[in-house]
Design a protein around this motif. Structure first.
Motif, PDB file in Angstrom:
ATOM      1  N   VAL A 139       9.985  -1.653   4.685  1.00  0.00           N
ATOM      2  CA  VAL A 139      10.331  -0.352   4.118  1.00  0.00           C
ATOM      3  C   VAL A 139      11.395   0.298   4.988  1.00  0.00           C
ATOM      4  N   ILE A 140      12.213   1.148   4.366  1.00  0.00           N
ATOM      5  CA  ILE A 140      13.192   1.938   5.114  1.00  0.00           C
ATOM      6  C   ILE A 140      12.710   3.376   5.076  1.00  0.00           C
ATOM      7  N   VAL A 141      12.462   3.945   6.246  1.00  0.00           N
ATOM      8  CA  VAL A 141      11.961   5.310   6.370  1.00  0.00           C
ATOM      9  C   VAL A 141      13.124   6.210   6.766  1.00  0.00           C
ATOM     10  N   HIS A 175       0.803  -1.211   0.000  1.00  0.00           N
ATOM     11  CA  HIS A 175       0.000   0.000   0.000  1.00  0.00           C
ATOM     12  C   HIS A 175       0.843   1.271   0.000  1.00  0.00           C
ATOM     13  N   VAL A 176       2.161   1.149   0.033  1.00  0.00           N
ATOM     14  CA  VAL A 176       3.056   2.304  -0.004  1.00  0.00           C
ATOM     15  C   VAL A 176       4.139   2.077  -1.041  1.00  0.00           C
ATOM     16  N   LYS A 177       4.802   3.160  -1.450  1.00  0.00           N
ATOM     17  CA  LYS A 177       5.900   3.047  -2.407  1.00  0.00           C
ATOM     18  C   LYS A 177       6.978   4.053  -2.024  1.00  0.00           C
ATOM     19  N   SER A 217      13.293   3.277   0.574  1.00  0.00           N
ATOM     20  CA  SER A 217      13.267   2.081  -0.262  1.00  0.00           C
ATOM     21  C   SER A 217      12.222   1.104   0.250  1.00  0.00           C
ATOM     22  N   VAL A 218      11.797   0.222  -0.669  1.00  0.00           N
ATOM     23  CA  VAL A 218      10.770  -0.770  -0.358  1.00  0.00           C
ATOM     24  C   VAL A 218      11.275  -2.134  -0.804  1.00  0.00           C
ATOM     25  N   ASN A 219      11.128  -3.139   0.050  1.00  0.00           N
ATOM     26  CA  ASN A 219      11.450  -4.509  -0.308  1.00  0.00           C
ATOM     27  C   ASN A 219      10.135  -5.283  -0.334  1.00  0.00           C
ATOM     28  N   ASP A 268       6.723   8.056  -0.689  1.00  0.00           N
ATOM     29  CA  ASP A 268       5.506   8.360   0.074  1.00  0.00           C
ATOM     30  C   ASP A 268       5.880   8.860   1.462  1.00  0.00           C
ATOM     31  N   THR A 269       5.084   9.788   1.983  1.00  0.00           N
ATOM     32  CA  THR A 269       5.232  10.215   3.369  1.00  0.00           C
ATOM     33  C   THR A 269       4.356   9.308   4.214  1.00  0.00           C
ATOM     34  N   VAL A 270       4.951   8.720   5.243  1.00  0.00           N
ATOM     35  CA  VAL A 270       4.213   7.765   6.068  1.00  0.00           C
ATOM     36  C   VAL A 270       4.340   8.113   7.542  1.00  0.00           C
ATOM     37  N   LYS A 271       3.403   7.592   8.318  1.00  0.00           N
ATOM     38  CA  LYS A 271       3.433   7.722   9.774  1.00  0.00           C
ATOM     39  C   LYS A 271       3.552   6.324  10.350  1.00  0.00           C
TER      40      LYS A 271
END
Length: 114
Positions: free
Chosen positions: A43-45, A12-14, A35-37, A17-20
């Motif tokens: 994910v690495i935030v 649901h994220v890529k 990055s996303v695996n 994207d800004t995430v909480k």
């Protein structure tokens, strides 16, 4: 018997994207995904979930030392944020909240009998 590799899944994220973060030690903090695996679903935030890495002295860094790096977070522990309002959103919620186009009326047809 050969080990089967897991297939990548859709998340649901890529990246970008800004995430909480909604669970864990970094709960309540926000950041941008670096990055996303998709295989491990992590994910690495940027700037969150920092881990300490001890580096041995080498030709590149003769002194060695201790550095902080971002560790991955499971994708279930982050939720996307609407950049304009700053509220958490579900990706499919924007489409569901928008008014749907009126459905075409079906014409009545007579049933054929054998």
């Amino acid at each position: 018997m050969a080990i089967k590799k897991a297939d990548p899944v859709q998340l649901h994220v890529k990246s970008g994207d800004t995430v909480k973060v909604i669970a864990g030690d970094e709960k309540g903090k926000t950041g941008v995904i670096k990055s996303v695996n998709r295989v491990t679903q992590r994910v690495i935030v940027e700037g969150l979930n920092l881990a300490t890495k001890h580096n041995k002295p080498s030709a590149k860094s003769p002194q060695g030392g201790i550095t902080k790096i971002e560790a991955p977070i499971h994708v279930s522990n982050v939720q996307a944020i609407n950049p304009t309002t700053g509220e958490r959103v579900r990706k499919g919620a924007a489409a569901a909240a928008a008014p749907a186009a009126p459905a075409k009326a079906k014409r009545a047809t007579a049933k054929k009998t054998a």
